[in-house]
Design a protein around this motif. Sequence first.
Motif, PDB file in Angstrom:
ATOM      1  N   GLU A 113       0.828  -1.205   0.000  1.00  0.00           N
ATOM      2  CA  GLU A 113       0.000   0.000   0.000  1.00  0.00           C
ATOM      3  C   GLU A 113       0.863   1.257   0.000  1.00  0.00           C
ATOM      4  OE1 GLU A 113      -2.064  -3.514   1.348  1.00  0.00           O
ATOM      5  OE2 GLU A 113      -0.260  -2.585   2.133  1.00  0.00           O
ATOM      6  N   SER A 114       1.898   1.273   0.815  1.00  0.00           N
ATOM      7  CA  SER A 114       2.811   2.419   0.846  1.00  0.00           C
ATOM      8  C   SER A 114       3.592   2.515  -0.454  1.00  0.00           C
ATOM      9  CB  SER A 114       3.779   2.310   2.027  1.00  0.00           C
ATOM     10  OG  SER A 114       3.082   2.430   3.243  1.00  0.00           O
ATOM     11  N   ARG A 115       3.950   1.365  -1.009  1.00  0.00           N
ATOM     12  CA  ARG A 115       4.652   1.337  -2.300  1.00  0.00           C
ATOM     13  C   ARG A 115       3.789   1.978  -3.383  1.00  0.00           C
ATOM     14  NH1 ARG A 115       5.022  -4.017  -3.276  1.00  0.00           N
ATOM     15  NH2 ARG A 115       6.791  -4.135  -1.866  1.00  0.00           N
ATOM     16  N   ALA A 116       2.507   1.629  -3.409  1.00  0.00           N
ATOM     17  CA  ALA A 116       1.599   2.189  -4.412  1.00  0.00           C
ATOM     18  C   ALA A 116       1.471   3.705  -4.244  1.00  0.00           C
ATOM     19  CB  ALA A 116       0.225   1.527  -4.306  1.00  0.00           C
ATOM     20  N   LEU A 117       1.385   4.178  -3.008  1.00  0.00           N
ATOM     21  CA  LEU A 117       1.306   5.621  -2.755  1.00  0.00           C
ATOM     22  C   LEU A 117       2.589   6.314  -3.205  1.00  0.00           C
ATOM     23  CD1 LEU A 117      -0.352   5.537   0.772  1.00  0.00           C
ATOM     24  CD2 LEU A 117      -1.388   6.428  -1.328  1.00  0.00           C
ATOM     25  N   TYR A 118       3.716   5.728  -2.886  1.00  0.00           N
ATOM     26  CA  TYR A 118       5.020   6.312  -3.251  1.00  0.00           C
ATOM     27  C   TYR A 118       5.149   6.410  -4.769  1.00  0.00           C
ATOM     28  CZ  TYR A 118      10.117   6.882  -3.425  1.00  0.00           C
ATOM     29  OH  TYR A 118      11.397   7.338  -3.674  1.00  0.00           O
ATOM     30  N   GLU A 119       4.805   5.340  -5.464  1.00  0.00           N
ATOM     31  CA  GLU A 119       4.912   5.339  -6.925  1.00  0.00           C
ATOM     32  C   GLU A 119       3.957   6.355  -7.544  1.00  0.00           C
ATOM     33  OE1 GLU A 119       7.161   3.922  -8.695  1.00  0.00           O
ATOM     34  OE2 GLU A 119       8.020   2.505  -7.271  1.00  0.00           O
ATOM     35  N   ARG A 120       2.727   6.435  -7.037  1.00  0.00           N
ATOM     36  CA  ARG A 120       1.731   7.355  -7.586  1.00  0.00           C
ATOM     37  C   ARG A 120       2.118   8.806  -7.323  1.00  0.00           C
ATOM     38  NH1 ARG A 120      -3.179   6.917 -10.634  1.00  0.00           N
ATOM     39  NH2 ARG A 120      -3.011   4.734 -10.130  1.00  0.00           N
ATOM     40  N   ALA A 121       2.805   9.064  -6.213  1.00  0.00           N
ATOM     41  CA  ALA A 121       3.194  10.438  -5.851  1.00  0.00           C
ATOM     42  C   ALA A 121       4.429  10.913  -6.605  1.00  0.00           C
ATOM     43  CB  ALA A 121       3.420  10.544  -4.344  1.00  0.00           C
ATOM     44  N   ARG A 122       4.912  10.140  -7.564  1.00  0.00           N
ATOM     45  CA  ARG A 122       6.049  10.594  -8.373  1.00  0.00           C
ATOM     46  C   ARG A 122       5.676  11.836  -9.160  1.00  0.00           C
ATOM     47  NH1 ARG A 122       8.973   5.477 -11.057  1.00  0.00           N
ATOM     48  NH2 ARG A 122      10.432   7.112 -11.686  1.00  0.00           N
ATOM     49  N   THR A 123       4.387  12.007  -9.426  1.00  0.00           N
ATOM     50  CA  THR A 123       3.876  13.262  -9.976  1.00  0.00           C
ATOM     51  C   THR A 123       3.020  13.892  -8.882  1.00  0.00           C
ATOM     52  OG1 THR A 123       1.905  12.202 -10.895  1.00  0.00           O
ATOM     53  CG2 THR A 123       3.819  12.401 -12.346  1.00  0.00           C
ATOM     54  N   ARG A 124       2.988  15.197  -8.821  1.00  0.00           N
ATOM     55  CA  ARG A 124       2.247  15.889  -7.768  1.00  0.00           C
ATOM     56  C   ARG A 124       0.774  15.492  -7.805  1.00  0.00           C
ATOM     57  NH1 ARG A 124       3.162  22.222  -6.792  1.00  0.00           N
ATOM     58  NH2 ARG A 124       5.239  21.419  -7.162  1.00  0.00           N
ATOM     59  N   VAL A 125       0.262  15.060  -6.665  1.00  0.00           N
ATOM     60  CA  VAL A 125      -1.094  14.533  -6.577  1.00  0.00           C
ATOM     61  C   VAL A 125      -1.683  14.876  -5.209  1.00  0.00           C
ATOM     62  CG1 VAL A 125      -0.295  12.260  -5.787  1.00  0.00           C
ATOM     63  CG2 VAL A 125      -2.454  12.441  -6.976  1.00  0.00           C
ATOM     64  N   SER A 126      -3.005  15.021  -5.156  1.00  0.00           N
ATOM     65  CA  SER A 126      -3.661  15.344  -3.891  1.00  0.00           C
ATOM     66  C   SER A 126      -3.959  14.078  -3.094  1.00  0.00           C
ATOM     67  CB  SER A 126      -4.959  16.122  -4.128  1.00  0.00           C
ATOM     68  OG  SER A 126      -5.964  15.262  -4.605  1.00  0.00           O
ATOM     69  N   ILE A 127      -4.177  14.258  -1.805  1.00  0.00           N
ATOM     70  CA  ILE A 127      -4.548  13.149  -0.928  1.00  0.00           C
ATOM     71  C   ILE A 127      -5.843  12.507  -1.426  1.00  0.00           C
ATOM     72  CG2 ILE A 127      -5.279  12.578   1.430  1.00  0.00           C
ATOM     73  CD1 ILE A 127      -2.291  13.191   1.195  1.00  0.00           C
ATOM     74  N   ALA A 128      -6.823  13.324  -1.821  1.00  0.00           N
ATOM     75  CA  ALA A 128      -8.100  12.804  -2.323  1.00  0.00           C
ATOM     76  C   ALA A 128      -7.888  11.964  -3.580  1.00  0.00           C
ATOM     77  CB  ALA A 128      -9.068  13.945  -2.603  1.00  0.00           C
ATOM     78  N   GLU A 129      -7.051  12.434  -4.495  1.00  0.00           N
ATOM     79  CA  GLU A 129      -6.797  11.693  -5.738  1.00  0.00           C
ATOM     80  C   GLU A 129      -6.134  10.350  -5.448  1.00  0.00           C
ATOM     81  OE1 GLU A 129      -5.971  14.930  -9.184  1.00  0.00           O
ATOM     82  OE2 GLU A 129      -4.646  15.033  -7.427  1.00  0.00           O
TER      83      GLU A 129
END
Length: 126
Positions: free
Chosen positions: A57-73
């Motif tokens: 789960e943390s891995r998925a968040l880390y990978e997705r946050a490679r581009t600026r993204v909101s908590i809601a997104e």
Amino acid sequence: MTTMSGEPGENRKMRSKRIRPYALTGGRTRPRHELLVEALVSVPRYDPGLPDSLMPESRALYERARTRVSIAELSVALSMPLGVVRVLISDLAAQGAVYIHPTAHAHHHDREMLGRILDGLERLRI
């Protein structure tokens, strides 16, 4: 890891669906940082070795946050409860893995900002 269906990693993908949110956060319900739904996060310096040491789960968040993204997104895109996303992103920020961008109206919500958030959430439902 191969499952009965023969798909590598399938068991790892399914784990998130079966595990309770409190287990993912170690029983914590509050993040270390104040994280509003519109708060933006990003990875300041991507470390290709870090994802291997993270929970899926943390891995998925880390990978997705490679581009600026909101908590809601993040919550919507990864089908994770908002509270879990807040706690896990806060943990990643404490490690220096993600950067939480300052929010201009962190303590004062104006109608225009709330309207933009509502519009964005309505577009996600379509």
